[in-house]
Enzyme design. Structure first.
Site, PDB file in Angstrom:
ATOM      1  N   GLU A  42       6.429  -0.761   1.894  1.00 21.35           N
ATOM      2  CA  GLU A  42       5.323  -1.568   1.395  1.00 21.35           C
ATOM      3  C   GLU A  42       4.508  -0.828   0.337  1.00 21.35           C
ATOM      4  O   GLU A  42       4.106  -1.412  -0.659  1.00 21.35           O
ATOM      5  CB  GLU A  42       4.429  -1.975   2.555  1.00 21.35           C
ATOM      6  CG  GLU A  42       3.392  -2.999   2.140  1.00 21.35           C
ATOM      7  CD  GLU A  42       2.782  -3.711   3.336  1.00 21.35           C
ATOM      8  OE1 GLU A  42       3.233  -3.453   4.468  1.00 21.35           O
ATOM      9  OE2 GLU A  42       1.861  -4.500   3.118  1.00 21.35           O
ATOM     10  N   ASP A  43       4.274   0.435   0.560  1.00 16.83           N
ATOM     11  CA  ASP A  43       3.301   1.139  -0.280  1.00 16.83           C
ATOM     12  C   ASP A  43       3.887   2.120  -1.293  1.00 16.83           C
ATOM     13  O   ASP A  43       3.144   2.754  -2.028  1.00 16.83           O
ATOM     14  CB  ASP A  43       2.304   1.899   0.606  1.00 16.83           C
ATOM     15  CG  ASP A  43       1.494   0.946   1.472  1.00 16.83           C
ATOM     16  OD1 ASP A  43       1.362  -0.230   1.062  1.00 16.83           O
ATOM     17  OD2 ASP A  43       1.012   1.357   2.535  1.00 16.83           O
TER      18      ASP A  43
END
Ligand code: MN
Length: 691
Positions: free
Chosen positions: A90-91
């Site tokens: 996600e990051d």
């Protein structure tokens, strides 16, 4: 709330120390796995380089803590690696194929699963439900995804004070309390559940939290003294019976104390059982022997004994619970279990994934886990078509505390706590639900509407002529029964309309005690209504024939469940529901002709009353009071007796009854106890928590 601005500054050397500490905790894993776990840590650190948590700490601290929580649960190496990498998809720039290449399919699937369950704190119930649906899918595939998610949640809750927007912080705490904490409970991870609950309470009810914290700190010395004595008594008695036991004492966790205050209407000062005592024995047999020892030491409180060894909870929990009256009539809950049972109680389902060197973990298939089965049933029955309903159904059916009852054949059936024979009938088969007439619990006839008790054997009596009644809606707890009854009534009973938790009835019964308002002559009402008179008959027909009629909640007084309400058949806008005392009703010209009886479908018919007792000193007052309550079919929810300075007894009790009138009989019968000096009602403690 504590100042939010203090950010943590962590120097590189601090971070190195943290990583060294983490490395030290990996001792239980074989060397090759240790190396691989550290490889995941260093890659994750590199990927998150330059990113910061809201606390100001380097981002890697978060996956590190998440993994540590799972090391406490002795999870397998793949889960630990998954936790260390859980935010990289996600990051950071990494994609799934790179993850597969470096750490294999297993770890990549776990990380992928966690990434898909996005946080539900975005507010919209549709998004929440979509996210829940993904969580359900993920659980059915691999429960380790949920273990990582729960650990992730635990660390996020730990650092929640750094979220500076009040609304968002509260939303996260509420979601934790409504979804994640009960989920941990359902998976049997009781310590994690308690931690999540306490952290939620800290943000949702900061004053109460602080108050409980202070109270517990204050009583610490007194408590230590008392518990030492209890512990000594237990060890000595066990020794005499040649038993080997361990005794652990603890203060109950804050949230459970808060629930007691709220549910039983008590003040903090009145809660005596802030403490719990746990006895660990070698074998299940020894637990029962120990129970006898405990009951010889102190008088057990009737109705408080629970045998979860013979009838384990749905999450596998096993233990004996009893409450005894210790010195000075002070009640104390004692739990007795074997060491193996204790491990299950702390680790729950996760124990099946616990890493044992040299052995592959004895993983059970997620579909064997009760909570997963329930989630699957909801999904299979199409409850997830409607987002809001799915969320409700999960909260009501799956995450709530449950009981187990048995069919006459001995098949166990798990139902939400508070369920009645109607819920049971529908959970067996909808045909049985639609024709149930009565029930027998342990051989005795019981009303269909009485809540079932854990471990009862229940037989459903049916008749071809029996069919659902609108009142059943007040007595069911499961989404399945509720849905089927609503559907049946809407298609078979032309006199009722059910929508939005509100039941509208054709019956024109205008409450007689309330004189109808004098005919309105003022012209102030905003909308010019036609003066055509509509008789009750017509109102009924309108409901009966127009199936697409809607029920709307009026915005002016915005009634919520529990308020006394009244319906008004509007022109073209369906039935509008107001509070019974809404001032705007007076402005509606033909209100009397168009009023219609509406009820909340979930209103409970049972009622509680608190009362205070003052009595001369006697040994058996508690059981006499309990007997008086039972005689009039009341149910003692809580009770405490304390010796006053003058040597009298003073106590507070909360009783649940079928109707207010029963209390007169109960109090008369208590007053007849010779030592009782006075009995008086006490205002119920009311404090809506949320929802
Ligand atoms: Mn995370």
């Amino acid at each position: 709330m504590s100042p939010l601005s203090d950010k943590l500054i962590l120097s590189d050397t601090d971070l190195d120390a943290q990583i060294r500490h983490f490395t030290g905790r990996l001792d239980n894993y074989p060397r090759s796995e240790r190396r691989d776990i550290l490889r995941a840590l260093h890659w994750s650190r590199k990927l998150h380089e330059g990113q910061q948590r809201a606390s100001g700490e380097p981002y890697i601290i978060h996956p590190l803590r998440t993994a540590e929580i799972l090391i406490d649960f002795r999870m397998d190496p793949a889960t630990i690696k998954g936790a260390l990498l859980h935010d990289v998809l996600e990051d950071t720039e990494v994609d799934r194929s790179e993850l597969v290449e470096k750490f294999g399919e297993d770890v990549a699937t776990l990380v992928d699963g966690v990434t898909k369950i996005d946080d539900m704190d975005v507010g919209k119930s549709a998004r929440k439900a979509a996210s829940l649906r993904k969580m359900v899918w993920a659980m059915v595939e691999d429960l380790r995804v949920i273990f990582i998610k729960l650990a992730d949640k635990r660390h996020n809750m730990n650092t929640l004070q750094y979220i500076t927007e009040d609304e968002r912080r509260l939303r996260i705490a509420r979601e934790c309390l409504e979804i994640y904490a009960p989920m941990a409970g359902k998976l049997g991870m009781s310590s994690l559940k308690s931690e999540l609950e306490d952290l939620s309470l800290k943000y949702l009810k900061p004053e109460t939290y602080a108050q409980i914290k202070e109270h517990i700190a204050l009583k610490k010395a007194e408590r230590g003294h008392y518990l030492e004595k209890i512990q000594g008594n237990l060890l000595q008695a066990a020794n005499q019976s040649r038993m080997r036991i361990e005794v652990a004492t603890r203060a109950k966790h804050f949230y459970s104390i808060y629930r007691k205050m709220k549910d039983k209407g008590k003040d903090l000062e009145e809660i005596y059982d802030l403490l719990g005592v746990r006895v660990l024995c070698d074998t299940p047999e020894a637990c029962y022997v120990m129970l006898g020892v405990v009951h010889r030491l102190w008088v057990p409180l009737e109705g408080r004994f629970k045998d979860y060894i013979a009838s384990p909870k749905g999450n596998g929990y096993q233990s004996l619970h009893t409450t005894v009256l210790t010195e000075g009539g002070r009640p104390l809950e004692i739990q007795i279990r074997s060491r193996t049972m204790h491990e299950t109680a702390e680790f729950g389902i996760a124990a099946h994934w616990a890493y044992k060197e040299g052995k592959s973990p004895d993983q059970i298939h997620p579909r064997q886990v009760a909570v997963v089965k329930q989630l699957q049933t909801l999904r299979d029955e199409g409850h997830d078509d409607d987002a809001g309903e799915f969320l409700d159904a999960i909260k009501r059916d799956v995450l709530r505390d449950s009981i187990i009852v048995y069919t006459p054949k001995g098949d166990p059936i798990e139902l939400p706590e508070g369920s009645t024979a109607i819920d049971l009938a529908y959970s067996i088969h909808s045909e049985i639900g639609e024709h149930c007439l009565g029930a027998k619990a342990n051989g005795a006839i019981i009303p269909l509407t009485r809540p079932l008790e854990n471990t009862q054997t229940v037989q459903i009596l049916t008749s071809p002529n029996a069919h659902p009644h609108v009142n059943w809606l007040k007595h069911v707890r499961s989404a399945r029964a509720r849905g089927k009854i609503r559907a049946w009534l809407n298609s078979h009973d032309a006199n009722v309309l059910i929508d939005r938790n509100i039941v509208a009835r054709q019956k024109p019964s205008v409450p007689q005690e309330e004189p109808s308002p004098p005919p309105e002559t003022n012209e102030s009402s905003s909308s010019k209504l036609e003066t055509q008179v509509l008789d009750q008959e017509k109102v009924g027909i309108t409901i009966g024939e127009e199936r697409n009629m809607m029920i709307k909640i009026s915005q002016c007084c915005a009634p919520v469940p529990g308020d006394r309400i009244i319906g008004y058949v509007s022109r073209g806008r369906g039935i509008v529901v107001h509070k019974e005392n809404c001032p705007n009703l007076k402005g509606i010209e033909d209100f009397d002709e168009r009023r219609i009886q509406v009820d909340w479908e979930t209103a409970s018919s049972r009622t509680t009353q608190r009362f205070r007792i003052h009595s001369r000193y006697t040994h058996d007052l508690f059981s006499e009071i309990e007997a008086a309550i039972r005689k009039f079919h009341g149910h003692l929810i809580s009770g405490s007796l304390d010796e006053t300075e003058r040597g009298d007894l003073e106590g507070f009790f909360t009783v649940e009854m079928e109707s207010r009138d029963d209390f007169k009989k109960i109090s008369k019968s208590i007053r007849a106890i010779p030592t009782v000096l006075s009995i008086s009602k006490v205002q119920n403690f009311q404090n809506r928590y949320y929802g």
